[in-house]
Motif scaffolding. Structure first.
Motif, short mmCIF file in Angstrom:
data_model
loop_
_atom_site.label_atom_id
_atom_site.label_comp_id
_atom_site.label_asym_id
_atom_site.label_seq_id
_atom_site.Cartn_x
_atom_site.Cartn_y
_atom_site.Cartn_z
N GLU A 44 -57.82 -12.31 34.54
CA GLU A 44 -57.44 -11.15 34.49
C GLU A 44 -57.92 -10.49 35.72
OE1 GLU A 44 -58.71 -6.90 32.35
OE2 GLU A 44 -59.92 -8.56 31.95
N ARG A 45 -57.12 -9.74 36.61
CA ARG A 45 -57.78 -9.06 37.82
C ARG A 45 -58.43 -7.79 37.60
NH1 ARG A 45 -52.94 -6.97 41.48
NH2 ARG A 45 -53.69 -5.14 40.22
N THR A 46 -59.66 -8.08 37.95
CA THR A 46 -60.53 -6.84 38.12
C THR A 46 -60.90 -6.14 39.04
OG1 THR A 46 -62.41 -8.64 38.07
CG2 THR A 46 -61.77 -7.73 35.88
N ARG A 47 -60.51 -6.70 40.29
CA ARG A 47 -60.89 -5.96 41.67
C ARG A 47 -59.92 -6.38 42.74
NH1 ARG A 47 -66.90 -6.09 43.37
NH2 ARG A 47 -66.31 -7.85 44.57
N VAL A 48 -59.62 -5.47 43.72
CA VAL A 48 -58.83 -5.82 44.68
C VAL A 48 -59.43 -4.84 45.93
CG1 VAL A 48 -56.64 -6.03 46.14
CG2 VAL A 48 -56.57 -6.35 43.74
N VAL A 49 -59.99 -5.41 47.04
CA VAL A 49 -60.11 -4.32 47.96
C VAL A 49 -59.85 -4.95 49.31
CG1 VAL A 49 -62.19 -3.43 49.32
CG2 VAL A 49 -62.54 -3.75 46.76
N ASP A 50 -59.06 -3.92 49.86
CA ASP A 50 -58.38 -4.26 51.31
C ASP A 50 -59.19 -3.97 52.36
OD1 ASP A 50 -56.48 -5.25 53.37
OD2 ASP A 50 -55.31 -3.37 52.79
N ALA A 51 -60.06 -4.76 52.69
CA ALA A 51 -60.95 -4.43 53.91
C ALA A 51 -60.62 -5.07 55.20
CB ALA A 51 -62.27 -5.20 53.47
N PRO A 52 -61.03 -4.34 56.41
CA PRO A 52 -60.54 -4.99 57.75
C PRO A 52 -60.62 -6.36 57.76
CG PRO A 52 -61.90 -2.94 57.92
CD PRO A 52 -61.84 -3.32 56.43
N GLY A 53 -59.54 -6.96 58.02
CA GLY A 53 -59.82 -8.46 58.41
C GLY A 53 -59.93 -9.61 57.31
N VAL A 54 -59.94 -8.92 56.08
CA VAL A 54 -60.22 -9.94 54.64
C VAL A 54 -59.69 -9.03 53.62
CG1 VAL A 54 -62.68 -8.98 54.35
CG2 VAL A 54 -61.69 -11.23 53.56
N THR A 55 -59.12 -9.56 52.29
CA THR A 55 -58.88 -8.86 51.13
C THR A 55 -59.90 -9.49 50.12
OG1 THR A 55 -56.79 -8.88 51.94
CG2 THR A 55 -56.73 -8.42 49.49
#
Ligand SMILES: NC(=O)c1ccc[n+]([C@@H]2O[C@H](COP(=O)([O-])OP(=O)(O)OC[C@H]3O[C@@H](n4cnc5c(N)ncnc54)[C@H](OP(=O)(O)O)[C@@H]3O)[C@@H](O)[C@H]2O)c1
Length: 204
Positions: free
Chosen positions: A184-195
């Protein structure tokens, strides 16, 4: 009791190191770019005392700090221990349980942060959980993750996806055998240079 978590950086095509990884070639051929996000931001994060801080974006720093604050023990396989030169004695998670067939005697000494486990991954997780108490046990190698997943012992998977295709090397998920393992996906954070991705392992 804390969780058993996993955390590594992976290329978009599923590798955590390129081919020919060794103590002289840590992330393998073409794999150095996996860690660009560790050194391209303006916010310092100390992973371990005695080791220079990482420099990441504010978004990544928030995630790393939250994770670090929860680590009660870490588990690595022997190849990473050797390739990382035992982190100079400052592993990024302590106590550090190292799963191996052969104990390196030079690290068996008073004050060593390492505990060597020769009777398998389930034993390493059991011992690490005892040491971690209410905090989390963090697994940080591909080989150990897959054994732990097969044994049904992983609660949470954190993958930092680097924007790079390596096309060979150490695959994160090539030895899982028969699936599926439901997440179950619990978090997605699109940060600079990495997800930053986080999944809970669904247990029935
Ligand atoms: N991308 C990232 O975030 C990141 C972070 C850290 C490291 N890395 C890289 O990722 C790669 C990790 O390699 P890996 O996952 O293939 O290896 P690993 O898990 O680090 O080590 C595997 C080794 O651990 C020992 N082992 C594993 N299971 C065992 C068991 N059940 N009983 C006894 N010993 C056992 C064996 O060594 P012995 O038989 O020799 O004892 C085995 O060859 C390395 O290239 C490392 O540099 C990437």
């Amino acid at each position: 009791m804390g969780k058993v978590t996993f955390n590594m950086t992976m290329s978009l095509d599923g590798f955590v190191a390129g081919p020919n990884d060794s103590p002289e070639n840590g992330l393998g051929d073409g794999g150095e770019g996996l860690f660009n996000w560790y050194f391209s931001g303006d916010t310092e994060v100390t992973m371990s005392e005695g080791v220079p801080p990482l420099k990441v974006s504010k978004q990544s720093a928030e995630i790393l700090r939250a994770g670090i604050s929860m680590i009660g023990a870490g588990i690595w396989g022997r190849r990473t221990f050797d390739i990382a030169h035992a982190w100079g004695g400052h592993p990024p998670g302590s106590p550090a349980f190292i799963v191996t067939h052969h104990i390196p005697q030079e690290w068996v000494k008073e004050g060593s942060p390492f505990i060597f486990v020769t009777d398998g991954v389930e034993s390493a997780i059991r011992q690490a959980k005892e040491a971690a108490g209410d905090k989390d046990v963090m697994i940080c190698t591909a080989n150990i993750l897959q054994q732990a997943l097969k044994a049904g012992l992983v609660d949470e998977i954190n993958i930092d996806v680097a924007p790079i295709l390596i096309s060979g090397g150490v695959s994160l998920f090539d030895r899982l055998g028969r699936g599926p393992i439901e997440l179950e996906r619990t978090r997605v954070v699109d940060a600079p240079g990495v997800t930053h991705l986080q999944y809970r392992v669904v247990k029935r």
